[in-house]
Design an enzyme around this catalytic site. Sequence first.
Site, short mmCIF file in Angstrom:
data_model
loop_
_atom_site.label_atom_id
_atom_site.label_comp_id
_atom_site.label_asym_id
_atom_site.label_seq_id
_atom_site.Cartn_x
_atom_site.Cartn_y
_atom_site.Cartn_z
N ALA A 122 30.80 31.47 27.52
CA ALA A 122 29.66 31.41 28.35
C ALA A 122 28.51 32.42 28.17
CB ALA A 122 30.24 31.36 29.69
N SER A 146 37.03 34.76 24.02
CA SER A 146 36.76 33.32 23.75
C SER A 146 37.80 32.12 24.61
CB SER A 146 36.54 32.92 22.24
OG SER A 146 35.45 33.42 21.72
N THR A 147 37.16 31.16 24.99
CA THR A 147 38.03 30.08 25.38
C THR A 147 37.99 29.18 24.59
OG1 THR A 147 37.18 30.67 27.58
CG2 THR A 147 38.46 28.22 27.54
N GLN A 204 41.28 33.32 26.59
CA GLN A 204 41.64 34.75 25.84
C GLN A 204 42.18 34.44 24.66
OE1 GLN A 204 41.27 37.97 29.50
NE2 GLN A 204 43.44 37.26 28.84
N VAL A 256 40.24 35.16 38.98
CA VAL A 256 40.72 34.59 37.68
C VAL A 256 40.88 35.26 36.67
CG1 VAL A 256 40.08 32.76 35.94
CG2 VAL A 256 39.14 32.48 38.44
N ALA A 268 34.33 31.93 34.23
CA ALA A 268 34.03 31.27 32.89
C ALA A 268 34.27 29.49 32.73
CB ALA A 268 34.71 32.04 31.71
N TYR A 319 44.85 48.47 35.12
CA TYR A 319 44.90 47.45 36.29
C TYR A 319 45.52 48.23 37.46
CZ TYR A 319 44.08 43.79 32.86
OH TYR A 319 43.63 43.00 31.90
N HIS A 338 34.70 35.36 38.15
CA HIS A 338 35.36 35.01 39.45
C HIS A 338 36.43 35.94 39.85
CE1 HIS A 338 37.89 33.19 42.66
NE2 HIS A 338 37.33 32.22 42.94
N TYR A 383 33.74 41.17 37.66
CA TYR A 383 32.99 40.05 36.59
C TYR A 383 33.38 38.79 36.81
CZ TYR A 383 31.34 37.92 32.17
OH TYR A 383 30.68 37.07 31.33
N ARG A 390 46.73 47.30 29.00
CA ARG A 390 45.92 46.97 30.19
C ARG A 390 46.58 46.98 31.42
NH1 ARG A 390 43.52 41.49 27.91
NH2 ARG A 390 45.57 41.63 26.75
#
Length: 260
Positions: free
Chosen positions: A205, A232-233, A165, A96, A123, A69, A93, A91, A65
Amino acid sequence: MNGGSLTVVGSGILVVAQVTREARLAIEQADKVLYAADPVTARWLHRLHPDAESLDWLADTGQARIVTYRKSVERILAEVRLGRHVCAVYYGHPGVLVYATHEAIRQARREGYPARMLAGISAEDCLFADLGLDPGRCGRQGFEATDFLVRNRIFDPTVPLVLWQVGSIGELGYEPAANLAGLAVLVETLAPVYGADHRVCLYLAAQFPVCRPEITRVPLGRIAEAPINPYSTLYVPPRGRAAPDLDLARRLGIGPECLL
């Protein structure tokens, strides 16, 4: 030096509905719009800017990744260096868990270009609302899950813990499924502190107005058995409350009856 500039904005979590007026104005006034967003938001951006360009083509399932980036940063700066007023839309904020936005702003400023970030809805903001969590009441500690593990982060079990994550622990690329091996390591780390039976919450979310957030409450020791998304958080409620320092409270003029 030419007249290029960079504004980074967020599209929020709930498609289009959470774009702030400030962000929309920045998008409308831009010479060039680049974005990393869901398909619905992408269509909306193309209505505002027919030549809006997705950054998704820079991603590759076979590359780390961080490589994607860095390519995104260079693509954004390439447009700024052409003298354009660029708006990069991300996507949630934009500040974040987004390396590219912070790095693009840093590089643009180093090169003498005006660069700014506008706040958006993350999120975690949605989590506060959906779970009824007030971070001002008893604090909040939050970490990206892989970073939390590999850096042996110090945490307080009497303070709410948010781990982002948790479904992609240890994943450096773009895997479509959750990493169950990473979850096992997380449980091994948390269970001795909280207990395997401590009730936690897996949270995702809602992304569309017709959907509800995914909220799954399970014992900590069984999170690998629950439905989980790579993004997922994990919310871990506190285990008990920290005892107040009564002497210090008295020095501040606070009586025991006020220490709720």
